[in-house]
Design a protein around this motif. Structure first.
Motif, mmCIF file in Angstrom:
data_model
loop_
_atom_site.group_PDB
_atom_site.id
_atom_site.type_symbol
_atom_site.label_atom_id
_atom_site.label_comp_id
_atom_site.label_asym_id
_atom_site.label_seq_id
_atom_site.Cartn_x
_atom_site.Cartn_y
_atom_site.Cartn_z
ATOM 1 N N UNK A 96 0.837 -1.209 0.000
ATOM 2 C CA UNK A 96 0.000 0.000 0.000
ATOM 3 C C UNK A 96 0.868 1.254 0.000
ATOM 4 N N UNK A 97 1.904 1.256 0.810
ATOM 5 C CA UNK A 97 2.809 2.410 0.880
ATOM 6 C C UNK A 97 3.449 2.678 -0.480
ATOM 7 N N UNK A 98 3.941 1.635 -1.116
ATOM 8 C CA UNK A 98 4.623 1.798 -2.395
ATOM 9 C C UNK A 98 3.675 2.193 -3.523
ATOM 10 N N UNK A 99 2.378 1.919 -3.357
ATOM 11 C CA UNK A 99 1.420 2.282 -4.405
ATOM 12 C C UNK A 99 1.038 3.761 -4.355
ATOM 13 N N UNK A 100 1.326 4.415 -3.246
ATOM 14 C CA UNK A 100 0.995 5.839 -3.138
ATOM 15 C C UNK A 100 1.947 6.661 -3.998
ATOM 16 N N UNK A 101 1.394 7.594 -4.733
ATOM 17 C CA UNK A 101 2.214 8.459 -5.581
ATOM 18 C C UNK A 101 2.657 9.706 -4.821
ATOM 19 N N UNK A 102 1.797 10.225 -3.952
ATOM 20 C CA UNK A 102 2.083 11.451 -3.211
ATOM 21 C C UNK A 102 1.788 11.258 -1.737
ATOM 22 N N UNK A 165 -18.871 -1.722 18.899
ATOM 23 C CA UNK A 165 -17.616 -1.940 18.190
ATOM 24 C C UNK A 165 -17.929 -2.120 16.711
ATOM 25 N N UNK A 166 -17.282 -1.311 15.880
ATOM 26 C CA UNK A 166 -17.501 -1.349 14.445
ATOM 27 C C UNK A 166 -16.253 -1.841 13.727
ATOM 28 N N UNK A 167 -16.468 -2.552 12.629
ATOM 29 C CA UNK A 167 -15.414 -2.923 11.698
ATOM 30 C C UNK A 167 -15.738 -2.232 10.380
ATOM 31 N N UNK A 168 -14.724 -1.565 9.821
ATOM 32 C CA UNK A 168 -14.888 -0.822 8.581
ATOM 33 C C UNK A 168 -13.827 -1.263 7.579
ATOM 34 N N UNK A 169 -13.948 -0.737 6.385
ATOM 35 C CA UNK A 169 -12.949 -0.986 5.351
ATOM 36 C C UNK A 169 -12.456 0.347 4.820
ATOM 37 N N UNK A 170 -11.281 0.310 4.240
ATOM 38 C CA UNK A 170 -10.703 1.491 3.608
ATOM 39 C C UNK A 170 -9.666 0.980 2.617
ATOM 40 N N UNK A 171 -9.224 1.834 1.725
ATOM 41 C CA UNK A 171 -8.102 1.457 0.890
ATOM 42 C C UNK A 171 -6.888 1.244 1.784
ATOM 43 N N UNK A 172 -6.134 0.208 1.546
ATOM 44 C CA UNK A 172 -4.977 -0.102 2.395
ATOM 45 C C UNK A 172 -3.937 1.006 2.376
ATOM 46 N N UNK A 173 -3.977 1.852 1.338
ATOM 47 C CA UNK A 173 -2.998 2.929 1.247
ATOM 48 C C UNK A 173 -3.422 4.186 1.999
ATOM 49 N N UNK A 174 -4.601 4.186 2.581
ATOM 50 C CA UNK A 174 -5.052 5.366 3.322
ATOM 51 C C UNK A 174 -4.358 5.432 4.683
ATOM 52 N N UNK A 175 -4.275 6.631 5.205
ATOM 53 C CA UNK A 175 -3.755 6.811 6.557
ATOM 54 C C UNK A 175 -4.306 8.097 7.127
ATOM 55 N N UNK A 176 -4.493 8.092 8.437
ATOM 56 C CA UNK A 176 -5.095 9.227 9.120
ATOM 57 C C UNK A 176 -4.392 9.446 10.449
ATOM 58 N N UNK A 177 -4.393 10.669 10.910
ATOM 59 C CA UNK A 177 -3.741 11.001 12.175
ATOM 60 C C UNK A 177 -4.370 10.271 13.359
ATOM 61 N N UNK A 178 -5.624 9.902 13.230
ATOM 62 C CA UNK A 178 -6.317 9.229 14.335
ATOM 63 C C UNK A 178 -6.384 7.710 14.155
#
Length: 187
Positions: A96-102, A165-178
């Protein structure tokens, strides 16, 4: 883990004291477990102590949450109220990290866990942790993602909102401060 991942005697004693104090203050997390047996296992395994210290230093506040009868190992989970501060703003894994362009994050949850000698909590383990208290009421935590989801570019994370308690999905390349990750360590 490399062989030089060993704590000084002073640091080992300090960590064991801290873990014992946390164990005694949070008895609801490990009813029926004997600290003396846990301490003996900790003292016999410097690599696991090093991993627990990594969990502590990144804000995880590891504590004993169970005992695996099959492997005879004590289970430590990150028990900090929110996702550990020193492990936030990371995407899921190296691919996921390597797929990020910016705007690439500095690290990944999977890589950090491996470097620390721990495992990401599974969704099931995360739900077990939530039975012991209320965690991630303001943050979220990546959890080990099944291959069928990861192969499609996604990853899963969990949190607690509205006393659920919730389970969610996101693109593996996403990241957030929280969003960070919680780990487990078997001793």
């Amino acid at each position: 883990m490399t062989k030089n991942n060993e704590l000084s005697l002073e640091k080992r004693e300090e960590l064991i004291s801290l873990l014992k104090d946390r164990f005694e203050k949070n008895t609801e997390r490990h009813q029926g477990l004997d600290w003396d047996k846990i301490e003996a296992k900790l003292e016999a395994d410097p690599n696991r102590l090093w991993s627990l210290n990594q969990m502590e230093e990144t804000g995880g506040e590891p504590d004993v949450v169970g005992f695996d009868e099959n492997t005879k190992a004590y289970l430590f989970f990150d028990c900090s109220a929110e996702s550990p501060k020193g492990r936030r703003s990371v995407c899921y894994d190296r691919e996921a990290l390597e797929s990020r362009k910016k705007h690439k994050p500095e690290n990944t949850a999977v890589d950090m866990a491996a470097d620390m000698g721990i495992e990401l909590l599974t969704e099931e383990e995360y739900r077990e942790l939530q039975k012991l208290g209320e965690f991630d009421k303001k943050t979220s935590s990546w959890v080990k993602t099944p291959e069928k989801i990861r192969n499609r570019g996604g990853a899963i994370f969990c949190d607690r909102r509205y006393d659920t308690v919730f389970t969610y999905h996101n693109g593996a390349d996403s990241y957030y401060a929280a969003r960070g990750f919680r780990g487990s360590c078997r001793v």
